[in-house]
Structures are given as C-alpha cells and as structure tokens.
Design a protein around this motif. Sequence first.
Motif, mmCIF file in Angstrom:
data_model
loop_
_atom_site.group_PDB
_atom_site.id
_atom_site.type_symbol
_atom_site.label_atom_id
_atom_site.label_comp_id
_atom_site.label_asym_id
_atom_site.label_seq_id
_atom_site.Cartn_x
_atom_site.Cartn_y
_atom_site.Cartn_z
ATOM 1 N N LYS A 24 0.833 -1.205 0.000
ATOM 2 C CA LYS A 24 0.000 0.000 0.000
ATOM 3 C C LYS A 24 0.868 1.257 0.000
ATOM 4 O O LYS A 24 0.571 2.228 -0.716
ATOM 5 C CB LYS A 24 -0.907 -0.002 1.239
ATOM 6 C CG LYS A 24 -1.838 1.218 1.330
ATOM 7 C CD LYS A 24 -2.770 1.306 0.137
ATOM 8 C CE LYS A 24 -3.910 2.290 0.357
ATOM 9 N NZ LYS A 24 -3.445 3.673 0.578
ATOM 10 N N GLN A 25 1.953 1.261 0.771
ATOM 11 C CA GLN A 25 2.854 2.419 0.765
ATOM 12 C C GLN A 25 3.507 2.607 -0.600
ATOM 13 O O GLN A 25 3.643 3.738 -1.077
ATOM 14 C CB GLN A 25 3.939 2.256 1.832
ATOM 15 C CG GLN A 25 3.534 2.703 3.221
ATOM 16 C CD GLN A 25 4.730 2.771 4.145
ATOM 17 O OE1 GLN A 25 5.409 1.781 4.378
ATOM 18 N NE2 GLN A 25 5.000 3.953 4.664
ATOM 19 N N LEU A 26 3.909 1.518 -1.229
ATOM 20 C CA LEU A 26 4.512 1.614 -2.559
ATOM 21 C C LEU A 26 3.503 2.121 -3.583
ATOM 22 O O LEU A 26 3.840 2.914 -4.466
ATOM 23 C CB LEU A 26 5.060 0.251 -2.974
ATOM 24 C CG LEU A 26 6.316 -0.204 -2.226
ATOM 25 C CD1 LEU A 26 6.561 -1.688 -2.440
ATOM 26 C CD2 LEU A 26 7.537 0.604 -2.669
ATOM 27 N N GLN A 27 2.262 1.684 -3.455
ATOM 28 C CA GLN A 27 1.221 2.187 -4.342
ATOM 29 C C GLN A 27 1.032 3.683 -4.141
ATOM 30 O O GLN A 27 0.957 4.450 -5.106
ATOM 31 C CB GLN A 27 -0.092 1.450 -4.073
ATOM 32 C CG GLN A 27 -1.281 2.011 -4.847
ATOM 33 C CD GLN A 27 -2.548 1.232 -4.576
ATOM 34 O OE1 GLN A 27 -2.752 0.171 -5.142
ATOM 35 N NE2 GLN A 27 -3.404 1.753 -3.702
ATOM 36 N N ASP A 28 0.962 4.099 -2.887
ATOM 37 C CA ASP A 28 0.797 5.526 -2.586
ATOM 38 C C ASP A 28 1.969 6.333 -3.136
ATOM 39 O O ASP A 28 1.786 7.434 -3.672
ATOM 40 C CB ASP A 28 0.679 5.746 -1.081
ATOM 41 C CG ASP A 28 -0.608 5.182 -0.502
ATOM 42 O OD1 ASP A 28 -1.528 4.853 -1.288
ATOM 43 O OD2 ASP A 28 -0.692 5.057 0.726
ATOM 44 N N TYR A 29 3.181 5.779 -2.993
ATOM 45 C CA TYR A 29 4.370 6.461 -3.510
ATOM 46 C C TYR A 29 4.272 6.651 -5.025
ATOM 47 O O TYR A 29 4.472 7.762 -5.536
ATOM 48 C CB TYR A 29 5.631 5.668 -3.153
ATOM 49 C CG TYR A 29 6.804 6.000 -4.036
ATOM 50 C CD1 TYR A 29 7.425 7.242 -3.957
ATOM 51 C CD2 TYR A 29 7.261 5.088 -4.991
ATOM 52 C CE1 TYR A 29 8.479 7.559 -4.796
ATOM 53 C CE2 TYR A 29 8.311 5.401 -5.823
ATOM 54 C CZ TYR A 29 8.923 6.639 -5.720
ATOM 55 O OH TYR A 29 9.960 6.949 -6.551
ATOM 56 N N ALA A 30 3.958 5.593 -5.741
ATOM 57 C CA ALA A 30 3.869 5.688 -7.201
ATOM 58 C C ALA A 30 2.806 6.703 -7.616
ATOM 59 O O ALA A 30 3.026 7.514 -8.538
ATOM 60 C CB ALA A 30 3.558 4.319 -7.796
ATOM 61 N N GLN A 31 1.672 6.692 -6.950
ATOM 62 C CA GLN A 31 0.608 7.619 -7.315
ATOM 63 C C GLN A 31 1.003 9.071 -7.037
ATOM 64 O O GLN A 31 0.655 9.970 -7.802
ATOM 65 C CB GLN A 31 -0.673 7.242 -6.567
ATOM 66 C CG GLN A 31 -1.275 5.932 -7.071
ATOM 67 C CD GLN A 31 -2.468 5.468 -6.257
ATOM 68 O OE1 GLN A 31 -2.563 5.729 -5.053
ATOM 69 N NE2 GLN A 31 -3.386 4.764 -6.910
ATOM 70 N N LEU A 32 1.752 9.302 -5.955
ATOM 71 C CA LEU A 32 2.241 10.656 -5.665
ATOM 72 C C LEU A 32 3.217 11.114 -6.744
ATOM 73 O O LEU A 32 3.159 12.264 -7.202
ATOM 74 C CB LEU A 32 2.907 10.699 -4.288
ATOM 75 C CG LEU A 32 1.973 10.661 -3.087
ATOM 76 C CD1 LEU A 32 2.764 10.416 -1.804
ATOM 77 C CD2 LEU A 32 1.185 11.966 -2.977
ATOM 78 N N VAL A 33 4.123 10.235 -7.153
ATOM 79 C CA VAL A 33 5.075 10.578 -8.209
ATOM 80 C C VAL A 33 4.335 10.909 -9.494
ATOM 81 O O VAL A 33 4.652 11.899 -10.176
ATOM 82 C CB VAL A 33 6.071 9.425 -8.450
ATOM 83 C CG1 VAL A 33 6.876 9.663 -9.730
ATOM 84 C CG2 VAL A 33 7.011 9.277 -7.261
ATOM 85 N N TRP A 34 3.329 10.120 -9.831
ATOM 86 C CA TRP A 34 2.585 10.370 -11.069
ATOM 87 C C TRP A 34 1.800 11.670 -10.999
ATOM 88 O O TRP A 34 1.672 12.371 -12.005
ATOM 89 C CB TRP A 34 1.658 9.193 -11.363
ATOM 90 C CG TRP A 34 2.409 7.925 -11.651
ATOM 91 C CD1 TRP A 34 3.730 7.815 -12.002
ATOM 92 C CD2 TRP A 34 1.892 6.593 -11.602
ATOM 93 N NE1 TRP A 34 4.068 6.498 -12.179
ATOM 94 C CE2 TRP A 34 2.968 5.717 -11.944
ATOM 95 C CE3 TRP A 34 0.651 6.048 -11.314
ATOM 96 C CZ2 TRP A 34 2.820 4.335 -11.991
ATOM 97 C CZ3 TRP A 34 0.495 4.661 -11.370
ATOM 98 C CH2 TRP A 34 1.566 3.814 -11.705
ATOM 99 N N GLN A 35 1.289 12.008 -9.822
ATOM 100 C CA GLN A 35 0.595 13.294 -9.675
ATOM 101 C C GLN A 35 1.556 14.455 -9.918
ATOM 102 O O GLN A 35 1.248 15.403 -10.653
ATOM 103 C CB GLN A 35 -0.030 13.395 -8.292
ATOM 104 C CG GLN A 35 -1.237 12.493 -8.068
ATOM 105 C CD GLN A 35 -1.686 12.466 -6.624
ATOM 106 O OE1 GLN A 35 -1.353 13.354 -5.826
ATOM 107 N NE2 GLN A 35 -2.431 11.440 -6.247
ATOM 108 N N TRP A 36 2.730 14.376 -9.302
ATOM 109 C CA TRP A 36 3.726 15.429 -9.483
ATOM 110 C C TRP A 36 4.270 15.433 -10.908
ATOM 111 O O TRP A 36 4.707 16.476 -11.415
ATOM 112 C CB TRP A 36 4.867 15.251 -8.487
ATOM 113 C CG TRP A 36 4.563 15.786 -7.121
ATOM 114 C CD1 TRP A 36 4.292 15.081 -5.984
ATOM 115 C CD2 TRP A 36 4.504 17.162 -6.754
ATOM 116 N NE1 TRP A 36 4.060 15.924 -4.924
ATOM 117 C CE2 TRP A 36 4.184 17.206 -5.373
ATOM 118 C CE3 TRP A 36 4.683 18.359 -7.439
ATOM 119 C CZ2 TRP A 36 4.057 18.410 -4.679
ATOM 120 C CZ3 TRP A 36 4.560 19.564 -6.744
ATOM 121 C CH2 TRP A 36 4.240 19.576 -5.390
#
Length: 217
Positions: A24-36
């Motif tokens: 879940k943390q890795l998913q959140d990380y990837a989604q944050l990177v994609w947002q930025w």
Amino acid sequence: MSLEPDFVAALDSHGIELDPAQAKQLQDYAQLVWQWNEKLNLTRHTTWDLFVGRDLRDCLQLAPLLEADEEVLDVGSGNGVPGIPIAILRPDLQMSLAESVGKRAKVLDDIVSDLNLPVTVYGARGEHLLEDFRFTTIIARAVGSLTKFCRWIEPHWTNVDRLLLIKGPKWVDERGEARHHGLMKGLELRRVVSYPLAADGPDEGVILQLNRAGRFD
C-alpha cells in the motif's frame, strides 16, 4: 487497505509478493510521483507494469544487500528511486536522498512527508554532502558511467565504505572504459546480483559493488 487492481495484476505478472502494508505504501508512492509528474518531469514509468517491472524490480534486488542500521545515501535521486521504495521495504535503514535540482528535491521532501517516512532529503550534490557527512553505502541508478563514479568518489573514500550501482547490459563496456583510464587502481568492482530486466527478454540488469581494495575481504 485496498490496492489498485492493475497494481495487483502487475505484481502477479512479475511474480512479486509483498507485505500488504508495504504494498500500500509503494502504491501511494507511485501515485504521488505520477501526480507530481504532471507538473514536473520525474519519470517515464507511468504505468503499473513499468513501475513494478522496472522500478520496483530494481529496488527488490538491491534491498537485501543492505545491512540493518546502515546509513544509506541515494545520489541523484530524481523521482526517489531507488531510495524511497527501499526505505519502505527496509524501514531498519537510515535513508537519505541527494537531489541537486531544487524543484525535484522539494517534491521528494513533500512525498516522504506525505508517506510519513523517516527519510532525509538534501537539496545538494552528493559530493558536497560527503565533505561533511559519512555514509556506509551510496546507492544510485541511471546517474552516470563507472568512469564518472570512479572520478566522483575518489576524493571521498574516507567518508563512504562502498557504492552499490544499478546498471544495465552496458556495464561491461563501462568497466573497460574505466580501466582504460586507469581509474580502477586500488578499487574492487564486483557484480553482486544479476537479474533479467524483463521476464521474456534477454537483457540483464546487475548491481555492482565498488569499494576500496581489501575493504570487504
């Protein structure tokens, strides 16, 4: 705690099993990177298959090579790979990121804050940090050639034990170039891990360890 179906499918496709909380943390990380990434160019890996098959695959190969409580510096961190995923996979490490581009460093600081990770982000070049700080291991991916790293680290060996470098198939040519320039004298270079870059492809990724001769005898 829910995971995106496409993320789960990508993990299954690449034969990767993760602790649910870390996934879940890795998913959140990837989604944050994609947002930025919509505002600042951080990555070309904007699908779950690329994130899992390239970014996460590299990090999973590197993470077991680090010892508990190591002070680790990810130089040229860019979008946070490999440092941030490894900090998620290995919370027993003391992880720092060095990113000299100020806007990217600010984004990385926001991301680790959003993820509540105990990761220090330096908006500085790695060599400048090594003038004042000591790290057990430096990690890097896609930052430069072996020639560049040998020249870069030469004045700073008193403040670091080893480098772990994620490389692709051209690493043998890079080693030859570094030897040609006489940069490997007094150093040891070992391939500590090799792995396929794709399940159905011939290309191989490697992790190289560079250290002073005799340091890890």
